[in-house]
Structures are given as structure tokens and as C-alpha cells.
Design a protein around this motif. Structure first.
Motif, PDB file in Angstrom:
ATOM      1  N   LEU A   1       2.626   8.364   4.636  1.00 30.18           N
ATOM      2  CA  LEU A   1       1.562   8.281   3.618  1.00 30.18           C
ATOM      3  C   LEU A   1       0.802   6.967   3.732  1.00 30.18           C
ATOM      4  O   LEU A   1      -0.431   6.944   3.653  1.00 30.18           O
ATOM      5  N   MET A   2       1.536   5.878   3.940  1.00 33.57           N
ATOM      6  CA  MET A   2       0.907   4.566   4.002  1.00 33.57           C
ATOM      7  C   MET A   2      -0.074   4.491   5.182  1.00 33.57           C
ATOM      8  O   MET A   2      -1.224   4.069   5.024  1.00 33.57           O
ATOM      9  N   VAL A   3       0.380   4.926   6.352  1.00 30.02           N
ATOM     10  CA  VAL A   3      -0.481   4.871   7.542  1.00 30.02           C
ATOM     11  C   VAL A   3      -1.686   5.793   7.353  1.00 30.02           C
ATOM     12  O   VAL A   3      -2.818   5.422   7.682  1.00 30.02           O
ATOM     13  N   SER A   4      -1.440   6.983   6.800  1.00 31.59           N
ATOM     14  CA  SER A   4      -2.546   7.930   6.583  1.00 31.59           C
ATOM     15  C   SER A   4      -3.585   7.333   5.648  1.00 31.59           C
ATOM     16  O   SER A   4      -4.786   7.377   5.930  1.00 31.59           O
ATOM     17  N   LEU A   5      -3.109   6.759   4.547  1.00 30.30           N
ATOM     18  CA  LEU A   5      -4.043   6.184   3.572  1.00 30.30           C
ATOM     19  C   LEU A   5      -4.783   4.994   4.162  1.00 30.30           C
ATOM     20  O   LEU A   5      -5.977   4.806   3.918  1.00 30.30           O
ATOM     21  N   LEU A   6      -4.077   4.202   4.971  1.00 31.48           N
ATOM     22  CA  LEU A   6      -4.709   3.039   5.616  1.00 31.48           C
ATOM     23  C   LEU A   6      -5.850   3.502   6.524  1.00 31.48           C
ATOM     24  O   LEU A   6      -6.971   2.979   6.458  1.00 31.48           O
ATOM     25  N   LEU A   7      -5.559   4.502   7.365  1.00 31.35           N
ATOM     26  CA  LEU A   7      -6.570   4.991   8.306  1.00 31.35           C
ATOM     27  C   LEU A   7      -7.771   5.573   7.563  1.00 31.35           C
ATOM     28  O   LEU A   7      -8.926   5.306   7.913  1.00 31.35           O
ATOM     29  N   ILE A   8      -7.485   6.348   6.516  1.00 37.10           N
ATOM     30  CA  ILE A   8      -8.582   6.980   5.775  1.00 37.10           C
ATOM     31  C   ILE A   8      -9.415   5.901   5.066  1.00 37.10           C
ATOM     32  O   ILE A   8     -10.644   5.924   5.099  1.00 37.10           O
ATOM     33  N   ALA A   9      -8.735   4.925   4.442  1.00 38.19           N
ATOM     34  CA  ALA A   9      -9.460   3.869   3.717  1.00 38.19           C
ATOM     35  C   ALA A   9     -10.336   3.066   4.668  1.00 38.19           C
ATOM     36  O   ALA A   9     -11.499   2.780   4.366  1.00 38.19           O
ATOM     37  N   LEU A  10      -9.781   2.714   5.849  1.00 35.44           N
ATOM     38  CA  LEU A  10     -10.577   1.942   6.814  1.00 35.44           C
ATOM     39  C   LEU A  10     -11.760   2.767   7.319  1.00 35.44           C
ATOM     40  O   LEU A  10     -12.866   2.244   7.468  1.00 35.44           O
TER      41      LEU A  10
ATOM     42  N   ALA B   1     -11.229  15.063  10.347  1.00 37.64           N
ATOM     43  CA  ALA B   1     -10.118  15.243  11.293  1.00 37.64           C
ATOM     44  C   ALA B   1      -8.914  14.407  10.861  1.00 37.64           C
ATOM     45  O   ALA B   1      -7.772  14.882  10.876  1.00 37.64           O
ATOM     46  N   LEU B   2      -9.226  13.191  10.435  1.00 40.10           N
ATOM     47  CA  LEU B   2      -8.162  12.273   9.995  1.00 40.10           C
ATOM     48  C   LEU B   2      -7.424  12.842   8.780  1.00 40.10           C
ATOM     49  O   LEU B   2      -6.192  12.834   8.722  1.00 40.10           O
ATOM     50  N   ILE B   3      -8.208  13.368   7.837  1.00 38.94           N
ATOM     51  CA  ILE B   3      -7.598  13.931   6.621  1.00 38.94           C
ATOM     52  C   ILE B   3      -6.727  15.138   6.971  1.00 38.94           C
ATOM     53  O   ILE B   3      -5.603  15.263   6.492  1.00 38.94           O
ATOM     54  N   VAL B   4      -7.254  16.006   7.875  1.00 39.21           N
ATOM     55  CA  VAL B   4      -6.494  17.202   8.251  1.00 39.21           C
ATOM     56  C   VAL B   4      -5.185  16.800   8.946  1.00 39.21           C
ATOM     57  O   VAL B   4      -4.103  17.299   8.603  1.00 39.21           O
ATOM     58  N   VAL B   5      -5.305  15.859   9.901  1.00 43.19           N
ATOM     59  CA  VAL B   5      -4.111  15.419  10.633  1.00 43.19           C
ATOM     60  C   VAL B   5      -3.097  14.814   9.649  1.00 43.19           C
ATOM     61  O   VAL B   5      -1.901  15.118   9.690  1.00 43.19           O
TER      62      VAL B   5
ATOM     63  N   LEU C   1     -20.671  12.043  12.871  1.00 46.24           N
ATOM     64  CA  LEU C   1     -19.461  11.505  13.482  1.00 46.24           C
ATOM     65  C   LEU C   1     -18.488  11.002  12.400  1.00 46.24           C
ATOM     66  O   LEU C   1     -17.287  11.259  12.454  1.00 46.24           O
ATOM     67  N   GLY C   2     -19.060  10.297  11.436  1.00 42.42           N
ATOM     68  CA  GLY C   2     -18.237   9.746  10.344  1.00 42.42           C
ATOM     69  C   GLY C   2     -17.523  10.842   9.589  1.00 42.42           C
ATOM     70  O   GLY C   2     -16.309  10.769   9.354  1.00 42.42           O
ATOM     71  N   ILE C   3     -18.280  11.876   9.233  1.00 43.20           N
ATOM     72  CA  ILE C   3     -17.691  12.992   8.473  1.00 43.20           C
ATOM     73  C   ILE C   3     -16.638  13.704   9.324  1.00 43.20           C
ATOM     74  O   ILE C   3     -15.547  14.025   8.850  1.00 43.20           O
ATOM     75  N   ALA C   4     -16.983  13.903  10.625  1.00 46.69           N
ATOM     76  CA  ALA C   4     -16.050  14.608  11.511  1.00 46.69           C
ATOM     77  C   ALA C   4     -14.748  13.824  11.675  1.00 46.69           C
ATOM     78  O   ALA C   4     -13.651  14.396  11.576  1.00 46.69           O
ATOM     79  N   ILE C   5     -14.888  12.502  11.908  1.00 44.62           N
ATOM     80  CA  ILE C   5     -13.680  11.676  12.097  1.00 44.62           C
ATOM     81  C   ILE C   5     -12.838  11.677  10.821  1.00 44.62           C
ATOM     82  O   ILE C   5     -11.620  11.848  10.856  1.00 44.62           O
ATOM     83  N   LEU C   6     -13.539  11.508   9.696  1.00 43.80           N
ATOM     84  CA  LEU C   6     -12.841  11.470   8.407  1.00 43.80           C
ATOM     85  C   LEU C   6     -12.131  12.799   8.134  1.00 43.80           C
ATOM     86  O   LEU C   6     -10.964  12.827   7.726  1.00 43.80           O
TER      87      LEU C   6
ATOM     88  N   VAL D   1     -13.331   5.095   5.745  1.00 38.22           N
ATOM     89  CA  VAL D   1     -14.352   5.163   4.680  1.00 38.22           C
ATOM     90  C   VAL D   1     -15.108   3.840   4.591  1.00 38.22           C
ATOM     91  O   VAL D   1     -16.342   3.812   4.545  1.00 38.22           O
ATOM     92  N   LEU D   2     -14.376   2.723   4.606  1.00 36.07           N
ATOM     93  CA  LEU D   2     -15.019   1.406   4.474  1.00 36.07           C
ATOM     94  C   LEU D   2     -15.991   1.141   5.627  1.00 36.07           C
ATOM     95  O   LEU D   2     -17.117   0.696   5.413  1.00 36.07           O
ATOM     96  N   PHE D   3     -15.536   1.442   6.847  1.00 35.85           N
ATOM     97  CA  PHE D   3     -16.412   1.181   7.987  1.00 35.85           C
ATOM     98  C   PHE D   3     -17.598   2.145   8.016  1.00 35.85           C
ATOM     99  O   PHE D   3     -18.685   1.780   8.456  1.00 35.85           O
ATOM    100  N   SER D   4     -17.401   3.363   7.519  1.00 37.89           N
ATOM    101  CA  SER D   4     -18.537   4.305   7.416  1.00 37.89           C
ATOM    102  C   SER D   4     -19.571   3.743   6.458  1.00 37.89           C
ATOM    103  O   SER D   4     -20.776   3.807   6.726  1.00 37.89           O
TER     104      SER D   4
END
Lengths: 229, 303
Positions: B31-40, B181-185, B174-179, B42-45
Motif C-alpha cells: 500500500l505504501m509503495v502504491s500510494l507513493l507512486l500514485i502521489a508522485l 495503469a499505475l492505479i490498476v497495477v 500520457l499522464g492519465i494513461a500512466i496514472l 499526480v504531483l508531477f502531472s
């Protein structure tokens, strides 16, 4: 009361007929041994009585519930009216003896006060008061089964179903377990005990139902060797 | 359900985190890694959006007007241009031919003064510099401005606009697609971790069912447990997000030129949004943890 009327159970997988036109009636307050070889239909019968499965044909009544037509949402209510004892004890490993027994009362939404009175009472009945704070892993097989009996009896059900309760414990302790069940039966609780230990059955006697290839092969009373003791 | 039993179930949920600490730790890490990746992500987007927006703000359309127009006519053109502020124009500045000439002289420097002095009449036209809010409407704006009476020409950076629009659209997709994909994974991993955790306790669930516990009664401790792990993971991921984001920003901030070129002068300051990120991480963690755990129980409840 337990009643089976023209019950058939057919497993689609393998095309096996587990029970064929079984008719049974067990009155309130009886103590019944169910015996039979592997594949005789004992497990299927128990699954019907606990509503783990429904019959392919016929009707099953337990404690006033028509299990053939019981809706999913009503199953918990039905199961609270029976007590189950398993061969492998099935105690919750991360709960203490006290909590394992109290758990069944919490499920039935009993008050904290009732639980505080009832749990010590049933633990005393099975002579495990001093083990109340122990975890299942710290108990012997016999002690674990006594906890399971206390749990089954805690909510004072009308019927206790014991599935080979002596299967995982030392033979000399088996008699003690059946004695405990007999004591509970004397309080008015119906007890159905499935076993394949013929020595136990012969020793205690009483009503014996023998299953063979999905049929009731024998249903009668026999005298026990312990009579008069 | 009695209040005492509900509080017992809540307590059981929290205690289960410790009792099942190995699986709890695995769920926490995932959960921590998933949330970290998603938060980063979103922030960089958001930052990329800001950067593109900043670059877009530097676009300018030059509107040239006739030299001999009286001031009233120039004022009239100014009014027309300013009237588009309701739609896509962000600013309108007037540069007289004299200002334009002086600006050119200064730009070329002292060496070229002689050359400028040798030119008799000032050849520069009066000019309006119009900045657009929405560069996708640059063509439309240029056409409209050209049609204004007294305007002799319009110069617009069409290619620049097209490149920017293309970059913006690409980054958006790209941002939406990456986000996504990240959420699904992350969801798949979280679901499987929760399933493994529940599978390890299938016997416990089966016992509960046999003694007559309702599905809700069984689910509550698991729900609380998942939520509790999710909230802790949310807080931990917030710390990691803060460290990772501020590290990347500090690396970039050493390259002033790069920041200016990339339009990152007004990048998001983590401190400004730290509570929002914390709340979002905790909420997402709690939701994913709780729902993931409860959903993965389905099969085991059919006893």
C-alpha cells in the motif's frame, strides 16, 4: 428435533449418489451415534444438518428450520441454534480459551454481563477454568476438544453436532470427551455424534444409526458395556 | 448489534494487525509503495501542467496597425482587442512606432546606433502585443484581428502554438494513461495481498460462519484491519512523497536556466499542499486497504 424426509444427495462431480432416499427422525433430548465406513454418507449428512449444502431431493428439518428452503440470509440465525464440534477442534488460534468461548456469545449478540457469567460457567463444566487465559496452541488435544465442547454448549443450543470429536485425541481421552457430551445431553440437549470408533459406540451404547452406501443400514438401540457402572 | 460488540469487533480488527503481522507488513509495504507512486505521479502531472501553462502564457500575437492612424482610431482598435478578454485574450499592450524604434535601437546596442541614425523615417509600425489565455484559439484570434479595420498585418507563432498544444495533449493523455495503469497495477497487487492475508485466515472465517456469525460480523474486523493498515501506509507514503518530491525539486532548482526554459518557475510547493496530500494518501490508503480486504473475502464467506 431433526427430521429427514426422502432425502437424496447427488454430486454432479463424479455422478455419485451420496444419500439415497434417507428418512430419519431424531427427537429432542436424544443422544445418537452415527457410524459408517468412508463414503457411507456421514459427512454429507452432517453438511445437510449444518446447512453447508442442500439436498438434491427431499426435505431436511432441524430445530424447526426447513433447511431445504432456508435462505442464505437466515443461515446464521439457524446455526446459532446448534453447536458444532469438529475433529480438528477449529478454535480461533489468536484468541484465548475464554475468548474462543465468548466469541460464540458475541456472535449471538449477548450482553457483556451475560458473557462474563456464562463463559466461566461452561469452562468450569469442562474443567478448564485454570486454562481460561491460555491460547489453543498451549493446550493438549484433549483440552482443545474440551474448549470446543464448551464453545458449542456456551449458547445453550438445542442440538449439538459432533463430527468425529475423538478422532484427533488419545484413545483414553476419547471416553472422557463422550462422557462430557453425555453430561450435556442429560441437560436436555440433543447430541448427534459421528464416529467410526466402534469400541466407543459399543461401550456407551444407545441409539445407533449406521449408514452404508448412502442408505440407513441400521437404526436401533443397543445396550452399552458401561451400563450399570 | 450491541455497542459493546461493535467496539469488540473494532478492537479485534486493530489487534489482528499485530496477530497477523507478517501479512500486515506485506500489505502495509504494498500500500505504501502504491500510494507513493500514485502521489508522485499526480504531483508531477500537476507540475507538468503548470510548466506547459507557463510556457503558453509567454505566447504573443503582434498586431500591426497603419502608421497614419489618428489616436481615436488606435484607441478604437485597442477597445476591440480588449473586448476579447472575455474569451481568450489575457493582455493587450500598445507599443507606439517610437517605442518600437527605441526598443530596437537598444536591442542592437551602441555599435549599431549609426546605422539606425542613418535611416531617415522610422519604419516601425504601431503595434499591439496581445497575449492569449488559450493558445488553441490562436488561428481564430489572428483571423479576427486581421479583419479589424486599420490593421495592416498580424504575426502569430503558429508553429510554437501547435507544438505546445501537441505537447500538452500528449502529456495529458500520457499522464492519465500512466496514472490509470499505475492505479490498476496497484489495485491488482493490493487485492492479491489482501487475498493472501484472508486466505491465511480462511479457517478462522469458516469457524465464524459455523458458529452463526453474519457476513457483516465477520467483515467488520477485516474492514477495520485493512483500514488501519491503509491509514498507517498513507502516513508513511506521505513522508516518502515529501522526501522524494522535495529532493527532485531541489535537484532541479539548482539548474536555474533549466527551470526557466521548462517554465517551472512557479512549481508546486509541497508545503502548500502537504495537508491535502496527507488527507488524500490516508483516505486512499484506508479505502484501498479496507475495500481490498473485504472484497477478497467473498469466496471464503460461502460456508
Amino acid at each position: 428435533m431433526v427430521e429427514l424426509k426422502n432425502v437424496d444427495v447427488h454430486y454432479k462431480e463424479g455422478g455419485v449418489d451420496a444419500l439415497n432416499d434417507v428418512n430419519l427422525r431424531i427427537n429432542d433430548g436424544e443422544f445418537v451415534f452415527i457410524v459408517g465406513n468412508s463414503g457411507a454418507g456421514k459427512s454429507t449428512l452432517l453438511k445437510l444438518l449444518t446447512r453447508e449444502r442442500v439436498p438434491t431431493g427431499g426435505r431436511v428439518f432441524v430445530n424447526g428450520f426447513n433447511l431445504s428452503k432456508l435462505r442464505e440470509g437466515k443461515i446464521p440465525k439457524f446455526r446459532r441454534s446448534i453447536g458444532m464440534i469438529f475433529q480438528d477442534f477449529r478454535l480461533i488460534p489468536n484468541l484465548t480459551v475464554y475468548e474462543n468461548v465468548a466469541f460464540v456469545l458475541r456472535v449471538t449478540d449477548r450482553s457483556r454481563r451475560f458473557i462474563r457469567q456464562r463463559v466461566p460457567y461452561v469452562l468450569n463444566l469442562v474443567r478448564l477454568t485454570d486454562k481460561a487465559r491460555a491460547y489453543p496452541s498451549q493446550l493438549s488435544g484433549g483440552e482443545q476438544q474440551r474448549v470446543a465442547i464448551a464453545r458449542a454448549f456456551a449458547s445453550d443450543p438445542g442440538l449439538i453436532i459432533a463430527d468425529e470429536p475423538t478422532g484427533n485425541i488419545d484413545p483414553e481421552l476419547s471416553y472422557e470427551i463422550v462422557e462430557l457430551l453425555k453430561d450435556i445431553n442429560k441437560c436436555g440437549t440433543t447430541v448427534i455424534m459421528v464416529t467410526h470408533e466402534h469400541d466407543l459406540v459399543k461401550y456407551f451404547g444407545g441409539r445407533i444409526i449406521s449408514l452404508k452406501k448412502g442408505n440407513v443400514d441400521f437404526d436401533d438401540y443397543i445396550g452399552g458395556n458401561n451400563e450399570g457402572q | 448489534m450491541k455497542g459493546s460488540n461493535f467496539s469488540y469487533l473494532v478492537k479485534q480488527g486493530v489487534v489482528s494487525v499485530w496477530h497477523n503481522r507478517v501479512m500486515s507488513f506485506a500489505s502495509f509495504c504494498i500500500l505504501m509503495v502504491s500510494l507513493l507512486l500514485i502521489a508522485l505521479a499526480v504531483l508531477f502531472s500537476i507540475d507538468i501542467g503548470i510548466a506547459i501553462g507557463n510556457i503558453e502564457d509567454t505566447n504573443e500575437i503582434l498586431v500591426f496597425v497603419e502608421n497614419d492612424l489618428p489616436e481615436s482610431e488606435i484607441s478604437y482598435i485597442s477597445d476591440i482587442l480588449n473586448s476579447y478578454k472575455n474569451e481568450y485574450v489575457s493582455s493587450v499592450d500598445f507599443f507606439s512606432k517610437e517605442d518600437a524604434w527605441e526598443s530596437e535601437r537598444e536591442w542592437f546596442g551602441e555599435v549599431m546606433y549609426i546605422l539606425f541614425d542613418s535611416v531617415g523615417d522610422n519604419p516601425m509600425p504601431h503595434t499591439f502585443i496581445v497575449s492569449l489565455r488559450d493558445i488553441t484559439r490562436m488561428n481564430e484570434a489572428a483571423t479576427r484581428f486581421s479583419a479589424i479595420e486599420g490593421v495592416i498585418g498580424v504575426r502569430a507563432p503558429y508553429d510554437f502554438a501547435e507544438v505546445l498544444i501537441s505537447i500538452r495533449n500528449t502529456f495529458a493523455i500520457l499522464g492519465i494513461a500512466i496514472l490509470a495503469a499505475l492505479i490498476v497495477v496497484c489495485l491488482v497487487i493490493i487485492y492479491n495481498t489482501a487475498r493472501a492475508s484472508v486466505f491465511a485466515r480462511r479457517m478462522q472465517i469458516s469457524i465464524m460462519k459455523h458458529v452463526g456469525a453474519t457476513n457483516a460480523f465477520i467483515k467488520i474486523p477485516f474492514f477495520i484491519e485493512g483500514m488501519f493498515i491503509g491509514i498507517i501506509a498513507g502516513v508513511a507514503s506521505w513522508f516518502l512523497t515529501k522526501i522524494a518530491y522535495e529532493t527532485v525539486v531541489s535537484i532541479f532548482s539548482e539548474e536555474i536556466m533549466l527551470i526557466q526554459v521548462l517554465g517551472l518557475t512557479s512549481i508546486t510547493d509541497f508545503n502548500d499542499i502537504r495537508w491535502i496530500v496527507l488527507a488524500a494518501n490516508c483516505f486512499a490508503g484506508a479505502l484501498l486497504g479496507a475495500v481490498g480486504t473485504v472484497f477478497s473475502m467473498g469466496k471464503h464467506l460461502k460456508v
